[in-house]
Scaffold this motif. Structure first.
Motif, mmCIF file in Angstrom:
data_model
loop_
_atom_site.group_PDB
_atom_site.id
_atom_site.type_symbol
_atom_site.label_atom_id
_atom_site.label_comp_id
_atom_site.label_asym_id
_atom_site.label_seq_id
_atom_site.Cartn_x
_atom_site.Cartn_y
_atom_site.Cartn_z
ATOM 1 N N GLY A 71 20.149 12.029 102.922
ATOM 2 C CA GLY A 71 21.121 12.000 104.016
ATOM 3 C C GLY A 71 20.518 12.580 105.271
ATOM 4 O O GLY A 71 19.300 12.825 105.351
ATOM 5 N N GLY A 72 21.399 12.824 106.262
ATOM 6 C CA GLY A 72 20.936 13.217 107.584
ATOM 7 C C GLY A 72 20.390 14.633 107.666
ATOM 8 O O GLY A 72 19.391 14.883 108.347
ATOM 9 N N ALA A 73 21.049 15.588 107.010
ATOM 10 C CA ALA A 73 20.604 16.980 107.120
ATOM 11 C C ALA A 73 19.193 17.144 106.575
ATOM 12 O O ALA A 73 18.336 17.803 107.182
ATOM 13 C CB ALA A 73 21.572 17.899 106.376
ATOM 14 N N GLU A 74 18.939 16.515 105.442
ATOM 15 C CA GLU A 74 17.587 16.612 104.862
ATOM 16 C C GLU A 74 16.569 15.922 105.766
ATOM 17 O O GLU A 74 15.384 16.272 105.763
ATOM 18 C CB GLU A 74 17.552 15.972 103.477
ATOM 19 N N SER B 136 25.472 19.705 119.941
ATOM 20 C CA SER B 136 24.734 18.809 119.044
ATOM 21 C C SER B 136 25.126 19.149 117.613
ATOM 22 O O SER B 136 25.629 20.248 117.340
ATOM 23 C CB SER B 136 23.224 19.029 119.201
ATOM 24 N N TYR B 137 24.891 18.191 116.722
ATOM 25 C CA TYR B 137 25.038 18.460 115.294
ATOM 26 C C TYR B 137 23.842 17.844 114.585
ATOM 27 O O TYR B 137 23.513 16.677 114.822
ATOM 28 C CB TYR B 137 26.348 17.874 114.740
ATOM 29 N N HIS B 138 23.193 18.628 113.715
ATOM 30 C CA HIS B 138 22.013 18.106 113.023
ATOM 31 C C HIS B 138 22.114 18.242 111.507
ATOM 32 O O HIS B 138 21.130 17.987 110.815
ATOM 33 C CB HIS B 138 20.748 18.807 113.542
ATOM 34 N N GLY B 139 23.283 18.680 110.985
ATOM 35 C CA GLY B 139 23.426 18.776 109.535
ATOM 36 C C GLY B 139 23.766 20.181 109.105
ATOM 37 O O GLY B 139 23.749 21.115 109.920
ATOM 38 N N SER B 140 24.072 20.358 107.796
ATOM 39 C CA SER B 140 24.583 21.662 107.382
ATOM 40 C C SER B 140 23.700 22.401 106.375
ATOM 41 O O SER B 140 24.134 23.360 105.762
ATOM 42 C CB SER B 140 26.014 21.532 106.855
ATOM 43 N N LEU C 241 16.775 16.243 119.559
ATOM 44 C CA LEU C 241 18.009 15.869 120.266
ATOM 45 C C LEU C 241 18.581 14.578 119.705
ATOM 46 O O LEU C 241 17.867 13.781 119.090
ATOM 47 C CB LEU C 241 17.751 15.746 121.778
ATOM 48 N N GLU C 242 19.885 14.440 119.902
ATOM 49 C CA GLU C 242 20.539 13.166 119.625
ATOM 50 C C GLU C 242 20.426 12.372 120.929
ATOM 51 O O GLU C 242 21.015 12.790 121.939
ATOM 52 C CB GLU C 242 22.018 13.373 119.303
ATOM 53 N N PRO C 243 19.708 11.257 120.956
ATOM 54 C CA PRO C 243 19.540 10.534 122.230
ATOM 55 C C PRO C 243 20.883 10.191 122.872
ATOM 56 O O PRO C 243 21.030 10.307 124.093
ATOM 57 C CB PRO C 243 18.759 9.289 121.821
ATOM 58 N N ALA D 255 13.889 12.473 117.544
ATOM 59 C CA ALA D 255 15.154 11.809 117.879
ATOM 60 C C ALA D 255 16.032 11.818 116.637
ATOM 61 O O ALA D 255 15.660 11.223 115.610
ATOM 62 C CB ALA D 255 14.896 10.378 118.335
ATOM 63 N N ASP D 256 17.143 12.508 116.721
ATOM 64 C CA ASP D 256 18.095 12.496 115.611
ATOM 65 C C ASP D 256 19.021 11.301 115.822
ATOM 66 O O ASP D 256 19.983 11.361 116.581
ATOM 67 C CB ASP D 256 18.875 13.817 115.573
ATOM 68 N N GLU D 257 18.705 10.216 115.123
ATOM 69 C CA GLU D 257 19.449 8.957 115.258
ATOM 70 C C GLU D 257 20.410 8.767 114.084
ATOM 71 O O GLU D 257 20.807 7.648 113.781
ATOM 72 C CB GLU D 257 18.468 7.780 115.312
ATOM 73 N N VAL D 258 20.743 9.873 113.422
ATOM 74 C CA VAL D 258 21.572 9.767 112.221
ATOM 75 C C VAL D 258 22.891 9.055 112.533
ATOM 76 O O VAL D 258 23.330 8.185 111.775
ATOM 77 C CB VAL D 258 21.798 11.165 111.604
ATOM 78 N N MET D 259 23.523 9.402 113.661
ATOM 79 C CA MET D 259 24.795 8.767 113.998
ATOM 80 C C MET D 259 24.615 7.606 114.987
ATOM 81 O O MET D 259 25.248 6.564 114.873
ATOM 82 C CB MET D 259 25.763 9.803 114.577
ATOM 83 N N ALA D 260 23.720 7.790 115.944
ATOM 84 C CA ALA D 260 23.600 6.798 117.029
ATOM 85 C C ALA D 260 22.762 5.589 116.634
ATOM 86 O O ALA D 260 22.815 4.551 117.302
ATOM 87 C CB ALA D 260 22.995 7.463 118.265
ATOM 88 N N ALA E 276 20.060 8.007 108.867
ATOM 89 C CA ALA E 276 20.872 8.080 107.629
ATOM 90 C C ALA E 276 22.033 7.104 107.838
ATOM 91 O O ALA E 276 21.817 6.005 108.348
ATOM 92 C CB ALA E 276 21.358 9.500 107.355
ATOM 93 N N LYS E 277 23.225 7.520 107.515
ATOM 94 C CA LYS E 277 24.469 6.788 107.790
ATOM 95 C C LYS E 277 24.320 5.253 107.846
ATOM 96 O O LYS E 277 24.347 4.577 106.836
ATOM 97 C CB LYS E 277 25.094 7.306 109.084
ATOM 98 N N GLY E 278 24.154 4.704 109.065
ATOM 99 C CA GLY E 278 24.185 3.247 109.261
ATOM 100 C C GLY E 278 23.045 2.497 108.615
ATOM 101 O O GLY E 278 23.072 1.264 108.562
HETATM 102 C C1 PLP Z 1 23.406 13.443 114.589
HETATM 103 C C2 PLP Z 1 23.580 13.886 113.159
HETATM 104 N N1 PLP Z 1 22.554 14.459 112.525
HETATM 105 C C3 PLP Z 1 22.637 14.863 111.246
HETATM 106 C C4 PLP Z 1 23.818 14.715 110.550
HETATM 107 C C5 PLP Z 1 23.907 15.185 109.132
HETATM 108 O O1 PLP Z 1 23.946 14.104 108.264
HETATM 109 P P1 PLP Z 1 24.483 14.288 106.768
HETATM 110 O O2 PLP Z 1 25.936 14.614 106.865
HETATM 111 O O3 PLP Z 1 24.190 12.956 106.132
HETATM 112 O O4 PLP Z 1 23.687 15.390 106.151
HETATM 113 C C6 PLP Z 1 24.923 14.118 111.169
HETATM 114 C C7 PLP Z 1 26.199 13.960 110.457
HETATM 115 O O5 PLP Z 1 27.228 13.684 111.011
HETATM 116 C C8 PLP Z 1 24.800 13.695 112.511
HETATM 117 O O6 PLP Z 1 25.831 13.141 113.169
#
Ligand code: PLP
Length: 449
Positions: A115-118, A142-146, A215-217, A248-253, A277-279
């Motif tokens: 997933g995105g956090a990893e 910003s959000y990069h995971g937990s 950063l999230e672009p 570039a954190d493209e997890v959501m975008a 991740a996600k999409g």
């Molecule tokens: C930009 C971004 N990075 C990382 C994550 C974390 O992804 P995950 O919930 O799959 O660990 C998210 C989740 O919303 C996110 O929006």
């Protein structure tokens, strides 16, 4: 009692007794049991149907139960369910090839995660090992995971309970003209001043100590903030001047949300590492990863990369990524996302003109925010930053009004996000936006001027 209602009852009973939910006070939540979903719709056991304008967690980019994606997973499950990361696997190889193909040039290798956090965790690790430096610069908002590293990089209140966090992260302000930290009044002023600020942060932190800027672009959860046209190019140049890795954190975008494979491609900028991740496979099976530049990948040609996961490159997840990318191409999903953007923009402008509670609408592709205010004059937020309890009531009212009308948007702080699947028809889009328009009347009454 019908069978459906028995299933609903046992689902909810077991959920309340045994499921520990994320980001929640366990006794204070009241989940809806979802009975099924298809395309842009989902429904509960009472027959209530909702337009899924949050794409679950902004991940179901191809909509629910896409037949080709479901079939690909079924076929892969019948063939080979799992292969350890040390072996080569056909689906993994093909997924990596396809992902590298849609990424900018000179990013040819993929490290797969769940997933995105990893993904962000490993990208920061790669940057630190590659540069031999420790610090990471990350944006506020910003959000990069937990996980520990990714929550440390996060620039929103979800980080606070995990502090003191992993040392070495320094936060900076990104561009956000509507609430400019730089007293800017135009996009170009905002861009110039946000870049000057970042330059200054780099100077004060010591460029030689900084491994990466992450950063999230296009900032996602924290506001759908589309950067001024020259901002990302400016960050790229700054990183190049100082040998800093750009992540570039493209997890959501990414994966079509902004009408491109990766949102940063819209500005023709190539980062060194891309987190996704996600999409990538619409979340049908958990999958994420890091796309690695040739230069960083070469660092680990003869040096062990100290990171791994049992499910890195999981066979079913990778098979679904292959199918997903092929569907994107066969069904022109990027074109559809752009067409959604062309329709959402003017529709939201009309909604803004009607409702005094709307301060600003912004976005692109299938990624839009409606920012709500008590006063257009002062821009006071409809609810305070990070509001909870009674303070958050207006946003709870709005969400309830949307759900009553059969549309399920994403809300965060003082914003409602319109983030439907990229495959949503224009008719469903119009229907959902009409319902949101109607629901907004519920919060117009909080306006003070
Ligand atoms: C930009 C971004 N990075 C990382 C994550 C974390 O992804 P995950 O919930 O799959 O660990 C998210 C989740 O919303 C996110 O929006």
């Amino acid at each position: 009692m019908t069978t459906d209602h028995r299933i609903a009852d046992s689902t909810l009973t077991n959920d309340r007794r045994h499921v520990f939910h994320s980001w929640s006070a366990q006794a204070q939540i009241n989940p809806v049991a979802i009975a099924g979903a298809e395309g842009s719709w989902m429904w509960d056991f009472d027959g209530n149907r909702y337009l899924d304008f949050s794409s679950q967690l902004i991940n179901v980019n191809l909509g629910h139960q896409h037949p080709k994606l479901v079939a690909a997973i079924q076929e892969a499950a019948g063939r080979l369910c799992t292969v350890a990361p040390i072996h080569a696997d056909a689906d993994r190889s093909e997924a990596a090839r396809l992902i590298a193909e849609v990424a900018p040039d000179a990013l040819e290798k993929v490290f797969f995660t769940n997933g995105g956090a990893e993904a962000t965790e490993n990208a920061m690790r790669m940057a630190r090992l590659h540069t031999g430096r420790q610090k990471v610069l990350a944006m506020y908002r910003s959000y990069h995971g937990s996980t520990s590293g990714s929550i440390s990089a996060t620039g929103d209140p979800r980080r606070w309970p995990s502090e003191p966090s992993v040392p070495g992260v320094v936060h900076f302000m990104g561009p956000y003209l509507y609430r400019s930290s730089f007293h800017a009044t135009t996009e170009s002023e905002e861009c110039e001043r946000a870049l000057a600020h970042l330059d200054e942060v780099v100077m004060f932190e010591g460029a030689h100590t900084i491994a990466a800027v992450i950063l999230e672009p296009v900032v996602g959860t924290n506001g759908i903030l589309v950067p001024p046209p020259r901002y990302l190019r400016g960050v790229r140049d700054l990183c190049d001047r100082h040998g800093i890795v750009l992540i570039a954190d493209e997890v959501m975008a990414g994966f079509g949300r902004c009408g491109e494979w990766f949102s940063i491609q819209r500005w023709d900028v190539a980062p060194d590492l891309i987190c996704f991740a996600k999409g990538v496979n619409s979340g049908y099976v958990p999958l994420g990863g890091v796309i690695v530049s040739d230069e960083i990948a070469a660092t680990f040609d003869d040096r062990v990369y100290p990171g791994g996961l049992t499910y890195s490159g999981h066979a079913l997840a990778c098979a679904s990524a292959v199918a997903s990318i092929n569907i994107f191409r066969e069904e022109d999903v990027l074109g559809r996302a752009r067409a959604l953007g062309d329709a959402v923009g003017p529709a939201l402008a009309k909604i803004a003109a009607k409702h005094p509670v709307v301060g600003e609408v912004r976005g692109l592709g299938a990624f839009w925010a409606i920012e709500l205010v008590r006063s257009r004059e002062t821009r006071e937020m409809l609810v305070p930053y990070n509001a909870s309890g009674a303070d958050a009531k207006p946003m709870r009212d709005l969400l309830a009004a949307c759900r009553e009308r059969g549309v399920w948007p994403f809300t965060h702080f003082n914003r409602l996000h319109v983030t439907p699947p990229l495959t949503t028809s224009l008719a469903d889009l119009e229907l959902g936006l009409g319902r949101i328009d109607d629901a907004l009347t519920v919060v117009d009454r909080y306006v003070t001027d």
